[in-house]
Structure formats: C-alpha cells, structure tokens
Motif scaffolding. Structure first.
Motif, short mmCIF file in Angstrom:
data_model
loop_
_atom_site.label_atom_id
_atom_site.label_comp_id
_atom_site.label_asym_id
_atom_site.label_seq_id
_atom_site.Cartn_x
_atom_site.Cartn_y
_atom_site.Cartn_z
N ALA A 26 8.05 -6.10 1.56
CA ALA A 26 8.01 -7.03 0.13
C ALA A 26 6.84 -6.50 -0.57
CB ALA A 26 8.21 -8.40 0.23
N ASN A 27 6.64 -6.27 -1.69
CA ASN A 27 5.63 -6.26 -2.63
C ASN A 27 5.03 -7.54 -2.87
OD1 ASN A 27 3.71 -5.39 -4.46
ND2 ASN A 27 4.89 -4.28 -5.85
N ARG A 28 3.81 -7.80 -2.50
CA ARG A 28 3.12 -9.12 -2.98
C ARG A 28 1.65 -8.60 -3.07
NH1 ARG A 28 3.25 -8.78 2.67
NH2 ARG A 28 1.36 -9.79 3.43
N GLU B 182 -1.13 -9.49 -2.08
CA GLU B 182 -2.24 -9.33 -0.82
C GLU B 182 -2.17 -7.84 -0.28
OE1 GLU B 182 -0.54 -13.51 -0.73
OE2 GLU B 182 0.28 -11.73 -0.84
N THR C 116 -1.80 -5.03 -2.54
CA THR C 116 -1.84 -4.18 -3.45
C THR C 116 -3.19 -3.81 -3.89
OG1 THR C 116 -2.19 -6.23 -5.30
CG2 THR C 116 0.24 -5.13 -4.74
#
Length: 71
Positions: free
Chosen positions: A50-52, A54, A56
């Motif tokens: 999942a893109n979150r 923390e 990036t």
C-alpha cells in the motif's frame, strides 16, 4: 493489471509455495514496509504494498529503494 502469459510447468518441490511464504514471513524488512506476498504460483509471484507517506520520497512517490527491496 493483466498477468503476462507464463509457461506452464510443475515445480520439483510440490511444497514450494509454503516454503516461499514461510521465507517471506521471516523477512522483517518486508513487514517493516508493509509488503504482503499475495500470489505464489509456478513462475510467478505478486507482492502488494500500500502507498503510504512513510515509504515515499519528497515528491510523494514510493521511494525507489522500496522498489529495490521488493525486487
């Protein structure tokens, strides 16, 4: 996403999927970033993340180092 057509073959170890899942489960770095082993098939695995915030970089995209970890 469409999965590429893969050659059909039978793995030598019929319990390979369990071994792969167990090994992945021991990788604390994958747990740290929240990666999940979604699919394990002969010649194909799929890892979900999942893109979150923390994981990036400064422009909001998943950091290349995270992609490298998974690869």
């Amino acid at each position: 996403m469409v999965r590429p057509e893969m050659p059909q073959f039978q793995p030598r170890d019929p319990g390979y999927a369990d071994r792969v899942r167990a090994s992945f489960g021991l990788q604390r770095a994958m747990a740290l970033i929240g990666a999940e082993l979604a699919v394990v098939e002969p010649g194909f695995t799929e890892i979900h993340l999942a893109n979150r915030p923390e994981i990036t970089q400064q422009h909001g995209y998943v950091h290349g180092g995270i992609g490298g970890m998974i690869a």
